[in-house]
Design a protein around this motif. Structure first.
Motif, PDB file in Angstrom:
ATOM      1  N   ASP A  21       0.866  -1.279   0.196  1.00  0.00           N
ATOM      2  CA  ASP A  21      -0.069   0.163   0.044  1.00  0.00           C
ATOM      3  C   ASP A  21       0.902   1.093  -0.050  1.00  0.00           C
ATOM      4  N   THR A  23       1.993   5.426  -1.385  1.00  0.00           N
ATOM      5  CA  THR A  23       1.236   6.880  -1.833  1.00  0.00           C
ATOM      6  C   THR A  23       2.335   7.392  -2.389  1.00  0.00           C
ATOM      7  N   LYS A  29      -2.681   6.797  -4.750  1.00  0.00           N
ATOM      8  CA  LYS A  29      -2.352   5.508  -4.050  1.00  0.00           C
ATOM      9  C   LYS A  29      -2.025   4.516  -4.962  1.00  0.00           C
TER      10      LYS A  29
END
Length: 198
Positions: A21, A23, A29
């Motif tokens: 996950d 950024t 994202k």
């Protein structure tokens, strides 16, 4: 026989591709991240990067006087391609040297106050390089700096294109000059999955 480009993809997918996950610098994202510097600063990865891009330049009949890009993603790419061109020129007398330049994110506040370090020649044909293209912002930044310095941008190249909106933006900034990528993010992900399955 495995090509330099294939060998580089194998290394890139093994040591630079991560699932998780994340950024991105754009704020978006993503379920994966490609840290190209892990590969371009790797001893063998750096060598393969220089050779793979040099081969792409020859394949596309591009003859830049220099290559450059925005610090710091472009830094190891620039150095490796310049070194590869010097080695190639020793083997082929008709081949020219390709020098390197780095574009600062802002003009230096001391010394000569330059934004471009290294090669600088007004009117010279140059290629702008970057490691990953997502929005294309860093590539465009370097293209604009090179143009402002009076150099002629004849192409843009990135190692990995994330297949987002970056390509169209970079192509517009290149004003008719081509934009190439060695791989798409899909290529890297597919190679990573294939390696994990072995």
């Amino acid at each position: 026989m495995t090509t330099h480009r294939e060998s580089l993809l194998n290394l890139l997918s093994r040591i630079s591709f991560k699932l998780g996950d994340f950024t991105l610098s754009s704020g978006a994202k993503s379920d994966y991240y490609i840290d190209c510097r892990t590969t371009t600063l790797h001893a063998e990865g750096g060598r393969l990067t220089g050779l793979a891009i040099l081969e792409l330049l020859h394949e596309k009949h591009l003859k830049p006087a220099a290559i450059g890009g925005l610090t710091m993603g472009a830094d190891p790419i620039v150095s490796n391609v310049a070194t590869a061109s010097a080695y190639y020129a020793q083997q082929h007398s008709s081949a020219g040297l390709i020098h390197g330049f780095l574009v600062r994110k802002a003009e230096k506040a001391h010394g000569m106050g330059r934004r471009i370090e290294g090669f600088f020649e007004e009117g010279a044909p140059v290629v702008i390089v970057d490691d990953v293209c997502t929005t294309g912002a860093s590539t465009i930044n370097a293209i604009e700096a090179a143009k402002q310095a009076g150099m002629q941008v004849i192409a843009g190249i990135c190692l990995v294109e994330r297949e987002a909106k970056g390509r169209a933006a970079v192509e517009a900034a290149c004003e008719g000059a081509p934009f190439y990528s060695l791989y798409t993010a899909h290529d890297v992900r597919a190679a990573h999955i294939a390696q994990m399955a072995m």
